[in-house]
Every structure is written in structure tokens, then in C-alpha cells.
Design an enzyme around this catalytic site. Structure first.
Site, PDB file in Angstrom:
ATOM      1  N   ASP A  54      54.557 -15.721 -37.762  1.00 10.27           N
ATOM      2  CA  ASP A  54      55.843 -15.747 -38.464  1.00 10.27           C
ATOM      3  C   ASP A  54      55.632 -15.445 -39.950  1.00 10.27           C
ATOM      4  O   ASP A  54      56.592 -15.249 -40.678  1.00 10.27           O
ATOM      5  CB  ASP A  54      56.483 -17.134 -38.291  1.00 10.27           C
ATOM      6  CG  ASP A  54      57.893 -17.213 -38.879  1.00 10.27           C
ATOM      7  OD1 ASP A  54      58.677 -16.271 -38.639  1.00 10.27           O
ATOM      8  OD2 ASP A  54      58.208 -18.201 -39.578  1.00 10.27           O
ATOM      9  N   ALA A  71      52.464 -21.052 -41.185  1.00 15.61           N
ATOM     10  CA  ALA A  71      52.229 -21.644 -42.510  1.00 15.61           C
ATOM     11  C   ALA A  71      52.363 -20.574 -43.600  1.00 15.61           C
ATOM     12  O   ALA A  71      53.454 -20.330 -44.122  1.00 15.61           O
ATOM     13  CB  ALA A  71      50.869 -22.316 -42.528  1.00 15.61           C
ATOM     14  N   ARG A  72      51.263 -19.907 -43.912  1.00 12.91           N
ATOM     15  CA  ARG A  72      51.280 -18.800 -44.852  1.00 12.91           C
ATOM     16  C   ARG A  72      50.271 -17.763 -44.371  1.00 12.91           C
ATOM     17  O   ARG A  72      49.188 -18.108 -43.865  1.00 12.91           O
ATOM     18  CB  ARG A  72      50.891 -19.250 -46.261  1.00 12.91           C
ATOM     19  CG  ARG A  72      51.983 -19.984 -47.021  1.00 12.91           C
ATOM     20  CD  ARG A  72      53.145 -19.068 -47.419  1.00 12.91           C
ATOM     21  NE  ARG A  72      54.143 -19.735 -48.248  1.00 12.91           N
ATOM     22  CZ  ARG A  72      55.253 -20.316 -47.782  1.00 12.91           C
ATOM     23  NH1 ARG A  72      55.519 -20.308 -46.482  1.00 12.91           N
ATOM     24  NH2 ARG A  72      56.116 -20.888 -48.611  1.00 12.91           N
ATOM     25  N   HIS A 116      59.207 -14.394 -40.760  1.00 11.29           N
ATOM     26  CA  HIS A 116      59.247 -15.598 -41.608  1.00 11.29           C
ATOM     27  C   HIS A 116      60.586 -16.339 -41.457  1.00 11.29           C
ATOM     28  O   HIS A 116      61.331 -16.490 -42.425  1.00 11.29           O
ATOM     29  CB  HIS A 116      58.988 -15.240 -43.081  1.00 11.29           C
ATOM     30  CG  HIS A 116      58.532 -16.430 -43.891  1.00 11.29           C
ATOM     31  ND1 HIS A 116      57.635 -16.336 -44.938  1.00 11.29           N
ATOM     32  CD2 HIS A 116      58.859 -17.746 -43.808  1.00 11.29           C
ATOM     33  CE1 HIS A 116      57.440 -17.531 -45.460  1.00 11.29           C
ATOM     34  NE2 HIS A 116      58.170 -18.405 -44.782  1.00 11.29           N
ATOM     35  N   ILE A 117      60.837 -16.807 -40.232  1.00 10.61           N
ATOM     36  CA  ILE A 117      62.112 -17.502 -39.968  1.00 10.61           C
ATOM     37  C   ILE A 117      61.901 -18.966 -39.580  1.00 10.61           C
ATOM     38  O   ILE A 117      62.794 -19.590 -39.007  1.00 10.61           O
ATOM     39  CB  ILE A 117      62.929 -16.790 -38.861  1.00 10.61           C
ATOM     40  CG1 ILE A 117      62.106 -16.656 -37.558  1.00 10.61           C
ATOM     41  CG2 ILE A 117      63.425 -15.431 -39.334  1.00 10.61           C
ATOM     42  CD1 ILE A 117      62.945 -16.300 -36.343  1.00 10.61           C
ATOM     43  N   GLY A 118      60.713 -19.500 -39.915  1.00  7.05           N
ATOM     44  CA  GLY A 118      60.401 -20.881 -39.523  1.00  7.05           C
ATOM     45  C   GLY A 118      61.501 -21.871 -39.867  1.00  7.05           C
ATOM     46  O   GLY A 118      61.870 -22.721 -39.059  1.00  7.05           O
ATOM     47  N   SER A 119      62.037 -21.777 -41.070  1.00  8.87           N
ATOM     48  CA  SER A 119      63.040 -22.773 -41.504  1.00  8.87           C
ATOM     49  C   SER A 119      64.462 -22.246 -41.379  1.00  8.87           C
ATOM     50  O   SER A 119      65.402 -22.869 -41.877  1.00  8.87           O
ATOM     51  CB  SER A 119      62.762 -23.165 -42.958  1.00  8.87           C
ATOM     52  OG  SER A 119      62.910 -22.040 -43.812  1.00  8.87           O
ATOM     53  N   GLU A 147      53.946 -10.041 -46.921  1.00  8.52           N
ATOM     54  CA  GLU A 147      55.251  -9.812 -46.317  1.00  8.52           C
ATOM     55  C   GLU A 147      56.288  -9.400 -47.368  1.00  8.52           C
ATOM     56  O   GLU A 147      56.175  -9.846 -48.511  1.00  8.52           O
ATOM     57  CB  GLU A 147      55.707 -11.071 -45.554  1.00  8.52           C
ATOM     58  CG  GLU A 147      55.707 -12.343 -46.380  1.00  8.52           C
ATOM     59  CD  GLU A 147      55.971 -13.582 -45.549  1.00  8.52           C
ATOM     60  OE1 GLU A 147      55.228 -13.842 -44.583  1.00  8.52           O
ATOM     61  OE2 GLU A 147      56.924 -14.305 -45.895  1.00  8.52           O
TER      62      GLU A 147
HETATM   63  C1  DGY Z   1      58.799 -22.818 -46.975  1.00 12.54           C
HETATM   64  O1  DGY Z   1      59.662 -23.672 -47.206  1.00 12.54           O
HETATM   65  O2  DGY Z   1      57.674 -22.864 -47.477  1.00 12.54           O
HETATM   66  C2  DGY Z   1      59.201 -21.702 -46.077  1.00 12.54           C
HETATM   67  O3  DGY Z   1      58.113 -20.918 -45.756  1.00 12.54           O
HETATM   68  C3  DGY Z   1      60.288 -20.868 -46.721  1.00 12.54           C
HETATM   69  O4  DGY Z   1      59.912 -20.571 -48.009  1.00 12.54           O
END
Ligand code: DGY
Length: 321
Positions: free
Chosen positions: A264, A239-240, A287-290, A269
Site C-alpha cells: 500500500d 507502513a512506509r 496508500h489507502i490504509g487510513s 509514491e
Molecule cells: C499516516 O497517517 O501516516 C498515513 O500513512 C497517511 O499519511
């Protein structure tokens, strides 16, 4: 015919998204993909009717106050909007949109990847192979824990959390969750709802953090709450970073109270805490979730749909301010 609207695009976007932007708007692109500091962002926005931004740009109250009057909207290429002060945007009459839905599959994949990577010690194993230090096999070598059949607690059962739950059921996991609102039975699909975070945590062999970053969720997973997880639990966060108190997390990982973590996202970061890099029972991604071709295209088109609505005088579908 009236002049096409001018869009400041803060980062390099997928080719097809930039092609549609160029077709429909006057655009300022960022082919070098440099990160604009606030001063540069403000200077460039002097010629913009809207900004197509990412979570890497920070629109705090001070920046929003300095945006030129002609800027009507910030269309985010992100579902998270914690980089924008929504109150300040509302007060200034600035429209803010995000890109929900389209990231759910890709981000849930990374949640599963993190759970597997943390549980099966993927980082340690990969380091051994790559460094040439792997020199034996024994029944006691690199023993991790299984996901199959365990209890998965989902904190934040929005779109991503729901997909993660569906994928986790493929591992016969039993789903528990906490969400501001209980889901209807058809979406709950047999998952056990807990009224509070405190109620949820003791039921989590795995805890997946999926809730958005808001003033209420800062450091939500702190030392006190980590202590409520069963011994040897595994935490993953897609998430964050600021939803988890990273210092408390490091202490719990170093003591072995938490078996492992898969992350992630991070508080600051890409400058993550050195201590977080030093603990070995982690599986860390940048941070590669999307970050799939399909999802990045879909995010861009969704941001463009929002801009199209705004400049045709309609209400954008994904308005958050
Ligand atoms: C989101 O869409 O919030 C992803 O973390 C990429 O910014």
C-alpha cells in the site's frame, strides 16, 4: 478577546473537520486540494500561526529553517512523521504532533486485504475478468495459497500491528513478532516475541511490515533479510515504502523466492518503480490504509485537538517534537 490563531491547512480535509476549523480558527483552506511545492508552502505560511499538514508535504531542515518565526506548530494529519525533520523542528522550537491510535482499525483492514489479495492472486484474477480474457475453469486455474492456519510475522507491534494480529487470529494464524520492546503478556496475547528481525523472519509464512520509517529502518527489509524468509513467503507493507528495499523485493518476487507481495506504500509514491508495476505476483494499492470516512474524520479531529491544546497553552496529547 484575542484574535483567533491562523491555520494553514495544506490539503482538502473532511467537511466536518473543515467546519470545526472554520468555527474555531482563521483558516487558509485548500479546496482544490493541490499539492504545494516547498516555495508555495513557505509563502502561504507567512500568515500562519500553525500548519495542519499531511505526509505529502516535506518539512526537511531547509524548509523548517525558512518557516516564518510566527509559525509555532505543525499539526500533522498522519500518524507517520517521517516527512518532518524532527531534530530540526526541536532545534527551532517548533511543536510537531501526529494522529496515533485512530488509524489502527482502518490500516489493519488494509493489511488483511493485502494478505488476502496477494495470497489469492486477486490482481491477476481481476485483470482476467475485466479484460475479458477469462475463458475457462480447471482445478489448476488461479491456485493461490491460504492464509488460514499460517504463521504471520509482524514487524513493529505498535497499535496497527496489534490490531492486525487480532484480525489475523480470526484466520487461525499463529502470530510471531519483533518490536523494539517486548509487549506485556496481555497485549502479546500468546504471540511469540523475537529479539531481532533476523530471528523473526524464518518464522514468517506471511510478513506484515508495520514499523515506522526512521533513519534506523531505511531498507530494513533488504536482500539479506528477504533471504531469511521461508521459500514462498508473502510480504505486505502498510507502513512506509522506504522500510523495504524495493529492488531486492522485485528480484525476490521475479525469482519466485517470494510467492507474492501486497503493498500500500512505496518509496517514491506516487511515482513507483516501473519494475514493481511489471511483476505480476503483487497486489498493489495506492496508500489507502487510513482512507475510510470514519478514520479520516477521526484523524482531523485528533489534529484539531492538538491545535486546540497548543493555542490554549496546554501540552498537546500527541506531541512528537
Ligand atoms: C499516516 O497517517 O501516516 C498515513 O500513512 C497517511 O499519511
Amino acid at each position: 478577546m484575542s484574535e483567533r490563531a491562523a491555520i494553514l491547512v495544506t490539503r482538502k480535509l473532511p467537511e466536518a473537520v473543515e467546519a470545526r476549523l472554520k468555527r474555531d480558527y482563521r483558516v487558509h483552506l485548500n479546496p482544490e486540494d493541490v499539492l504545494y511545492p516547498a516555495r508555495k508552502l513557505l509563502a502561504l505560511s507567512r500568515n500562519a500561526d500553525a500548519i495542519l499538514a499531511c505526509h505529502t508535504e516535506h518539512f526537511d531542515a531547509e524548509v523548517i529553517a525558512q518557516l516564518p518565526e510566527r509559525v509555532r506548530a505543525i499539526a500533522n494529519f498522519s500518524v507517520g512523521v517521517d516527512h518532518v525533520d524532527l531534530e530540526a523542528a526541536r532545534a527551532r522550537g517548533l511543536i510537531v504532533t501526529n494522529t496515533p491510535d485512530v488509524l489502527a482499525d482502518a490500516t489493519a483492514e488494509v493489511a488483511i486485504l493485502l494478505m488476502l489479495g496477494a495470497a489469492r492472486r486477486a490482481s491477476e484474477g481481476e485483470r482476467l475478468v475485466r479484460s475479458g480474457e477469462w475463458n475457462s475453469w480447471s482445478p489448476a486455474f488461479m491456485v493461490g495459497t491460504q492464509m488460514t492456519g499460517k504463521r504471520l510475522g509482524i514487524l513493529g507491534m505498535g497499535r496497527v500491528g496489534q490490531v492486525t494480529a487480532r484480525r489475523a487470529r480470526g484466520f487461525d494464524m499463529r502470530i510471531h513478532y519483533h518490536n523494539r520492546q517486548r509487549l506485556p503478556a496481555e497485549l502479546e496475547a500468546g504471540a511469540t516475541f523475537h529479539e531481532s528481525v533476523e530471528d523473526l523472519l524464518p518464522h514468517c509464512d506471511f510478513l506484515a511490515v508495520h514499523c515506522p520509517s526512521t533513519p534506523e529502518t531505511q531498507d530494513l527489509i533488504n536482500a539479506k533479510r528477504l533471504a531469511l524468509l521461508p521459500d514462498g513467503a508473502i510480504l505486505v507493507n502498510v507502513a512506509r515504502g522506504n522500510v523495504v528495499d524495493e529492488h531486492a523485493l522485485i528480484t525476490a518476487l521475479a525469482s519466485g523466492r517470494l510467492r507474492a507481495a501486497g503493498l500500500d506504500v512505496y518509496k517514491n509514491e506516487p511515482d513507483i518503480l516501473p519494475a514493481l508495476r511489471a511483476v505480476t505476483n503483487t497486489f498493489l494499492l495506492p496508500h489507502i490504509g487510513s482512507a475510510t470516512r470514519e478514520t479520516r474524520d477521526a484523524m482531523g479531529f485528533r489534529a484539531l485537538d492538538n491545535l486546540d491544546a497548543i493555542f490554549s497553552g496546554a501540552e498537546p496529547g500527541d506531541r512528537v517534537a
